[in-house]
Motif scaffolding. Structure first.
Motif, mmCIF file in Angstrom:
data_model
loop_
_atom_site.group_PDB
_atom_site.id
_atom_site.type_symbol
_atom_site.label_atom_id
_atom_site.label_comp_id
_atom_site.label_asym_id
_atom_site.label_seq_id
_atom_site.Cartn_x
_atom_site.Cartn_y
_atom_site.Cartn_z
ATOM 1 N N GLN A 7 35.285 42.171 38.841
ATOM 2 C CA GLN A 7 34.832 43.557 38.848
ATOM 3 C C GLN A 7 34.393 43.969 40.263
ATOM 4 N N SER A 8 33.660 43.065 40.905
ATOM 5 C CA SER A 8 33.192 43.353 42.253
ATOM 6 C C SER A 8 34.376 43.547 43.211
ATOM 7 N N PHE A 9 35.385 42.709 43.034
ATOM 8 C CA PHE A 9 36.581 42.821 43.882
ATOM 9 C C PHE A 9 37.261 44.171 43.663
ATOM 10 N N CYS A 10 37.413 44.579 42.401
ATOM 11 C CA CYS A 10 38.097 45.831 42.104
ATOM 12 C C CYS A 10 37.376 47.019 42.737
ATOM 13 N N VAL A 11 36.052 46.982 42.675
ATOM 14 C CA VAL A 11 35.288 48.086 43.260
ATOM 15 C C VAL A 11 35.457 48.089 44.774
ATOM 16 N N ALA A 55 44.383 42.056 37.231
ATOM 17 C CA ALA A 55 43.886 42.115 35.847
ATOM 18 C C ALA A 55 44.643 41.120 34.970
ATOM 19 N N TYR A 56 45.941 41.013 35.205
ATOM 20 C CA TYR A 56 46.730 40.072 34.412
ATOM 21 C C TYR A 56 46.241 38.639 34.573
ATOM 22 N N ILE A 72 36.062 49.801 36.105
ATOM 23 C CA ILE A 72 37.000 49.523 37.198
ATOM 24 C C ILE A 72 38.366 50.139 36.887
ATOM 25 N N THR A 73 39.193 50.260 37.910
ATOM 26 C CA THR A 73 40.579 50.650 37.701
ATOM 27 C C THR A 73 41.425 49.389 37.730
ATOM 28 N N ALA A 74 42.462 49.388 36.921
ATOM 29 C CA ALA A 74 43.263 48.172 36.794
ATOM 30 C C ALA A 74 44.098 47.905 38.046
ATOM 31 N N ASN A 75 44.449 48.955 38.750
ATOM 32 C CA ASN A 75 45.413 48.780 39.833
ATOM 33 C C ASN A 75 44.826 49.052 41.205
ATOM 34 N N PRO A 76 45.329 48.335 42.205
ATOM 35 C CA PRO A 76 44.833 48.540 43.561
ATOM 36 C C PRO A 76 45.393 49.832 44.157
ATOM 37 N N GLN A 126 48.838 51.110 31.940
ATOM 38 C CA GLN A 126 47.690 50.893 32.819
ATOM 39 C C GLN A 126 47.931 49.697 33.735
ATOM 40 N N PHE A 127 48.519 48.650 33.181
ATOM 41 C CA PHE A 127 48.731 47.433 33.964
ATOM 42 C C PHE A 127 50.032 47.457 34.763
ATOM 43 N N ASN A 128 50.996 48.228 34.314
ATOM 44 C CA ASN A 128 52.305 48.234 34.986
ATOM 45 C C ASN A 128 52.665 49.668 35.349
ATOM 46 N N GLN A 129 52.272 50.058 36.543
ATOM 47 C CA GLN A 129 52.418 51.471 36.885
ATOM 48 C C GLN A 129 53.868 51.924 36.913
#
Lengths: 597, 244
Positions: free
Chosen positions: A188-192, A217-218, A418-422, B62-65
């Motif tokens: 979580q910290s990394f995502c933020v 996330a995967y 958090i958001t799932a994607n960078p 959400q996981f696979n844009q």
């Protein structure tokens, strides 16, 4: 809850056995390497190696002896699977030494202490787990720390999951929970941190675009699901609830699930999964994954308080987002009472602060839920809430104008979404676009959704307060009082009605998503063409809880008195006194009875 | 009492394949998105609804844009509108992470324009402002939503009427037909036919519709007495026994 044990290393007394460990041996070993290198052809690699070794050697020399002894002792405890020694080292030794030597700096790097533990790779992984956790909690982790802590977690899980058969390691339950908990916290910290594009250096951007898999996330879900599957915790829990025998259970869960290490990790991963899903905004899936978990306080899994508290917090939060406020309230009340009861045991625990903070968030959420769906479930908790969040509660109970108070408490008490994607670190052009218009933070998105639910109920408090004054009332007249359009007002009445119904778990439901439609308000009404009829249910005063609590208290006091030794009064003085007053002495048989207990 | 959520958690018509996806780890496999999307279109054609299966699609997005398909998302949200007062709509939105505006100008993304409209429609339903819902839904502004999406959703308008019917049923014993007509967006013979179909009675002389009694439109004043369960007393009793 065991008393925190005093670690050997924490006392300044010298223990012979530990003194025997020759800490200089490691330095000799390092020096001999240095000598060899100097002899060989000097190339760049060698110079670097020499420099590294010199640095390590210097670092090693810096380590206070008490820390070296601690590490050696800790290693020994892990080698022997000595749970009580490991617990002592983990829960008190590490923290004491942190306070004393590493309050503001890192612990020595794993490579530096490696000679102390014979290069034991497993121990070094565990050591790094603690090392990085310390960095995250006390210092500012940089990108290398973040990447390396991820790699270390992967190594640990890889060791646990992909060795030949279950590993013979044993760790205290608390540590196992902390491993899973910390793994998710670092994710979580990394995502933020990752979502803040503007502050990244070029080097960081390069590393982030190359290392897209790090903390994905995967990968996090993969670890949690693997632990769940390996331990067969999903099969174990229902079988355990059905009261299957130990032998049947052992057969069911196989060689991994039979070991406490895997079973506990499996259970903690279920709770971890709940948390990850909530952080990602998937509230139904969060509740669905812990279907097999029985929410009560009798399972052995409640031994780890932090886990128990986290479970109820996330379950309660899911219910808020599912608009099931009564269920959310019940969840918070249950665990807040648990925390109150446990308080006496926890004031000395290193997690006390954290549990207290989470409790405070739950009081805030309780206030939110109670404003949306007033209940009288627990006066005790309600009073504490009144103390802490009385102002906000009063505002929230007034509808539309209370929105800022809802916002304040929601943002304070919600999980760190958090958001799932960078952000698009691999595409400079898109990254520039992204930096221009940074999307709103995930917490803001969830806040907006929550506030839309609140807004839909905005008219409820006002209308209810009017309706309470009548048993029947013409809709036209009510609209007149409110200075509102009659049709609009009637529609609001339907919304009021909807707000007084909710899906709730009545008790017999198996799954956390299951529930029945229940009435949540003591004021009910119905519209007959244009006439509103109102009926109120009143709750008789509740005495039972008070009497039960106080009876129990009185019994405890009585027991305490009985178990106390009689005050030792000098015989010569005390004995004659009653006789002199003409009072009979205590009947002897009574003394015997006290003594027997 | 019947469970209010069992059909929502597991719709009776959900195929086994979908059940396995929804409940298992395979839900994370991006190559299954097609199966779930086909199932969504099946729901649209046959007036079925499966919220959890649709949330599984959004989870994969959400996981696979790269899987992102705005048409599918709009359809999921349209379906979710019909389940008010259940929270499906907001649960779906909660899974839509912010994303960059579409880089391809030839294929404009319809979601950013439609999302605010859908959200307005949803909040009108949530607040039971049904006449305003119909006015907005039939407005020129929402033409593209109607022509490209809701027209494909078989029985969409009737499903919205169900939302209104649920709210009316809970709050009213009798309701004027004019008022009801504005909630259902039906008039004259259509209204009569609809009302009869759901088992309500329209008195044509007074123009008042009578609703059959149900647990929500019957009210009574009660005094709730305190209930003490035996386990609450277990400590007191066991202490008394051990002390005796």
């Amino acid at each position: 809850m065991s008393q925190p044990r005093l670690g050997l290393w924490a006392t300044e007394e010298i223990d012979e056995e530990i003194q025997d460990v020759d800490v200089n041996l490691a330095i000799n070993y390092a020096q001999s390497g240095l000598y060899d290198d100097a002899q060989s052809r000097i190339n760049e690699a060698a110079i670097i190696a020499v420099q590294q070794q010199m640095a390590q050697q210097a670092a090693f020399a810096q380590i206070p002896d008490v820390v070296k002894r601690f590490i050696v002792h800790f290693h020994q405890a892990v080698l022997e699977n000595n749970l009580s020694e490991i617990t002592a080292a983990y829960e008190s030794g590490w923290n004491r030494l942190t306070e004393k030597y590493y309050a503001k700096t890192e612990w020595p790097e794993a490579e530096v202490i490696a000679p102390l533990v014979n290069d034991d790779q497993l121990f070094l992984i565990l050591y790094r787990e603690l090392y990085y956790r310390h960095v995250y909690s006390r210092l500012q982790p940089d990108i290398d720390d973040r990447f390396h802590s991820y790699e270390n977690s992967c190594e640990l899980f890889n060791y646990l999951l992909n060795s030949d058969g279950p590993v013979p390691l044993e760790l205290p339950e608390q540590w196992l929970w902390d491993i899973v908990d910390e793994f998710i916290y670092q994710f979580q910290s990394f995502c933020v941190w990752r979502s803040k594009v503007k502050t990244k250096t070029d080097e960081e951007i390069l590393m982030l675009s190359d290392g897209a898999q790090v903390w994905s996330a995967y990968s996090v879900l993969n670890v949690l699901y693997s632990l769940i599957q390996k331990s067969k915790i999903g099969e174990y829990l229902p079988a355990h609830q059905q009261g299957k025998s130990e032998a049947e259970l052992a057969e069911l869960v196989g060689e991994y699930g039979a070991r406490p290490l895997y079973r506990m990790l499996g259970y903690f991963s279920l709770i971890g999964l709940l948390r990850v899903h909530v952080l990602l905004g998937d509230f139904t899936l969060g509740l669905k994954v812990i279907e097999s978990v029985e929410l009560n306080q009798k399972t052995p899994f409640t031994r780890v308080t932090a886990c128990h508290v986290a479970t109820y917090y996330y379950v309660g939060f899911c219910y808020i987002m599912l608009r099931r406020y009564p269920d959310a309230i019940r969840s918070f009340v249950t665990v807040l009472n648990f925390i109150l009861r446990m308080r006496q045991y926890h004031t000395r625990s290193y997690q006390y602060d954290q549990i207290n903070k989470q409790a405070d968030r739950m009081y805030a959420l309780f206030a939110v839920c109670n404003a949306l769906s007033p209940s009288r479930l627990d006066d005790n908790i309600a009073n504490i809430v009144k103390d802490r969040y009385g102002d906000q509660f009063a505002k929230m109970s007034r509808g539309e104008e209370g929105l800022p108070a809802f916002e304040e408490l929601f943002l304070y008490a919600c999980p760190k979404f958090i958001t799932a994607n960078p952000p698009p670190y691999d595409d400079a052009e898109q990254l520039a676009v992204f930096a221009e218009e940074v999307p709103s933070e995930p917490a803001q998105r969830h806040l907006a959704l929550f506030l839309s639910d609140v807004r839909a109920q905005a008219a409820v408090p006002t209308l209810r307060s009017f309706l309470k004054l009548y048993t029947s009332l013409d809709a036209t007249k009510l609209a007149g009082f409110l200075d509102a359009d009659e049709e609009e007002m009637v529609q609001q009445m339907m919304a009021v009605k909807a707000a007084s119904r909710s899906v709730g778990r009545v008790g017999s439901e198996k799954s956390l998503l299951d529930g029945q439609m229940i009435a949540t308000s003591d004021m009910d009404f119905v519209i007959n063409e244009n006439m509103v009829h109102i009926a109120e249910s009143t709750v008789g005063r509740r005495f039972a809880g008070w009497f039960i609590r106080n009876t129990e208290h009185a019994q405890r006091v009585l027991d305490g008195l009985k178990n106390n030794p009689l005050p030792s009064v000098p015989h010569a003085v005390a004995a004659p006194a009653p006789e002199a007053d003409g009072k009979p002495a205590h009947p002897p048989q009574k003394k015997v009875a006290w003594g027997a207990k | 009492m019947a469970s209010a959520t069992s059909d929502w958690v597991t719709p009776p018509k959900r195929p086994e394949l979908i059940e396995n996806l929804v409940s298992g780890v395979d839900r994370y496999n991006p190559s299954n998105v097609g199966i779930l999307e086909d199932y969504l279109y099946h729901q649209i054609r046959s007036q079925e609804y499966d919220c959890l299966a649709n949330l599984a699609i959004l989870k994969l997005y959400q996981f696979n844009q790269d899987l992102y398909n705005p048409d599918v998302i709009v359809n999921i949200l349209v379906k979710a509108l019909t389940s008010v007062p259940f929270p499906d709509f907001n649960l779906s939105i909660a899974l839509l992470d912010e994303r960059l505006p579409s880089a391809n100008p030839d294929e404009p993304d319809p979601l950013p324009t439609l999302l605010p409209h859908l959200t307005s429609l949803h909040s009108l339903l949530q607040q039971c402002r049904f006449p305003a819902f119909w006015a907005l839904y039939r407005s020129d502004e929402l033409e593209s939503l109607r022509d490209n999406y809701t027209v494909e959703v078989v029985g969409f308008e009737d499903s919205i009427r169900d939302v209104a019917v649920r709210a009316v049923k809970a709050a009213f014993q009798r309701i004027g037909s004019k008022r009801l007509s504005s909630y259902l967006d039906l008039e004259g013979a259509d209204l009569e036919e609809y009302v009869t179909r759901i088992g309500w009675r329209l008195d044509s002389s007074t123009g008042v519709v009578e609703l059959p009694p149900n647990p929500d439109n019957q009210i009574s004043s009660t005094v709730v007495q305190e209930d003490i369960k035996l386990p609450q007393l277990s400590k007191v009793i066991s202490h008394a026994i051990s002390a005796a």
